[in-house]
Write a protein that holds these residues in place. Sequence first.
Motif, short mmCIF file in Angstrom:
data_model
loop_
_atom_site.label_atom_id
_atom_site.label_comp_id
_atom_site.label_asym_id
_atom_site.label_seq_id
_atom_site.Cartn_x
_atom_site.Cartn_y
_atom_site.Cartn_z
N LYS A 119 39.30 41.91 43.34
CA LYS A 119 40.34 42.13 44.34
C LYS A 119 39.77 42.38 45.73
O LYS A 119 40.21 41.76 46.70
CB LYS A 119 41.22 43.32 43.94
CG LYS A 119 42.16 43.06 42.78
CD LYS A 119 42.93 44.32 42.43
CE LYS A 119 43.87 44.10 41.25
NZ LYS A 119 44.55 45.36 40.85
N ASN A 124 40.37 38.13 45.63
CA ASN A 124 41.29 37.51 44.67
C ASN A 124 42.39 38.52 44.38
O ASN A 124 42.16 39.51 43.66
CB ASN A 124 40.54 37.12 43.40
CG ASN A 124 41.44 36.40 42.39
OD1 ASN A 124 42.65 36.53 42.43
ND2 ASN A 124 40.83 35.66 41.49
N ARG A 126 44.81 38.60 42.45
CA ARG A 126 45.18 38.77 41.05
C ARG A 126 44.22 39.71 40.33
O ARG A 126 44.58 40.32 39.33
CB ARG A 126 45.19 37.43 40.32
CG ARG A 126 46.29 36.46 40.76
CD ARG A 126 46.22 35.20 39.93
NE ARG A 126 46.38 35.48 38.52
CZ ARG A 126 45.94 34.68 37.55
NH1 ARG A 126 45.27 33.58 37.85
NH2 ARG A 126 46.14 34.98 36.29
N PRO A 129 42.74 38.80 35.40
CA PRO A 129 44.04 38.42 34.82
C PRO A 129 44.50 39.41 33.75
O PRO A 129 43.68 39.93 32.99
CB PRO A 129 43.75 37.04 34.22
CG PRO A 129 42.65 36.49 35.06
CD PRO A 129 41.78 37.69 35.40
#
Length: 360
Positions: A119, A124, A126, A129
Amino acid sequence: MLFWLAENLQQQYSAFAVFQYLSVRGILGVMTAMAISLLLGPWMIRKLNNLQVGQVVRDDGPQSHLSKTGTPTMGGTLILASIFISSLLWSDLSNRYVWVVLVVTAVFGAIGWVDDYRKVVEKNSRGLPAKWKYFWQSVGGLGAALFLYYTQTSPAETQLIIPFFKSVALDLGPAFIVLTYFVVVGSSNAVNLTDGLDGLAIMPTVMVGSALGIIAYLAGNVHFANYLHIPYVAGAGELVIFCGALAGAGLGFLWFNTYPAQVFMGDVGALALGAALGIIAVIVRHEIVFFIMGGIFVMETVSVILQVASYKMTKRRIFRMAPIHHHFELKGWPEPRVIVRFWIITVMLVLFGLATLKLR
């Protein structure tokens, strides 16, 4: 390590016998972890700032949070480092419970670290995941559950104890594995959900962890356990050192995390600390009491579940925003008021949970 050294020196110098006492090593665990956290905290904050490991704040939440953008996160690594160093120094490393708790904490900390890294470093949004996050959490939770189940040395280690009753204990059998999984994984995610305001999650974690340390001391002493009518779990008393280290590291971190926070713990801290509390509660056979003492964590989790369920079924939201601490912020409560009131609630719940040890 120092405990092993003291054991050897005791043969020549009787003064070192004092380190055999759990109370002494528990206090040293608190002091060591707090000292490490306080000493390394400024250096870690500067390092995170230099690396630009800053928090990303959602723009659909309370507007007061926008000023927190860029505040260093992943500070949970400081908490975990302090806990591990202190625990390894003062614990009896031949005790299997010590290693179970350390491994579970490390596994969930690694999951949180990967999520944070993706992050804030790889940018990113997300992170890790969800399916992979829960997969590895499940691996950690089930691994610990299976180990405890197949290495049990007495029936009491897999019984469900009901508070307020002296002799009510349900034999779980293989269901113990399922219960342990849900307690560990659920606790990990509950603390993570609570970690949304400055100091909101760490102080309840310290209080609940300290209370679990008291329970571990009592459950690991056959005389106290028999007197209080709680299950005697041989070796559980050694977890006093880990719980003390958790409390010391948490208080040291709170020095920098208190409002307005200089650093956030991130998932690396929240997921690991939640899992640690859960596995300790399982080992000392007080899952229901842990559920009571961690009422703030439960409330935060339930608020999210209710919010999601309500919106999916009726397209309406119960709260202005979930988790529930954001609901109170959007109602106009200043952030410090929300934090301190949640702390006060935790104090009362922890005291009530400890009172159940005698109310049987």
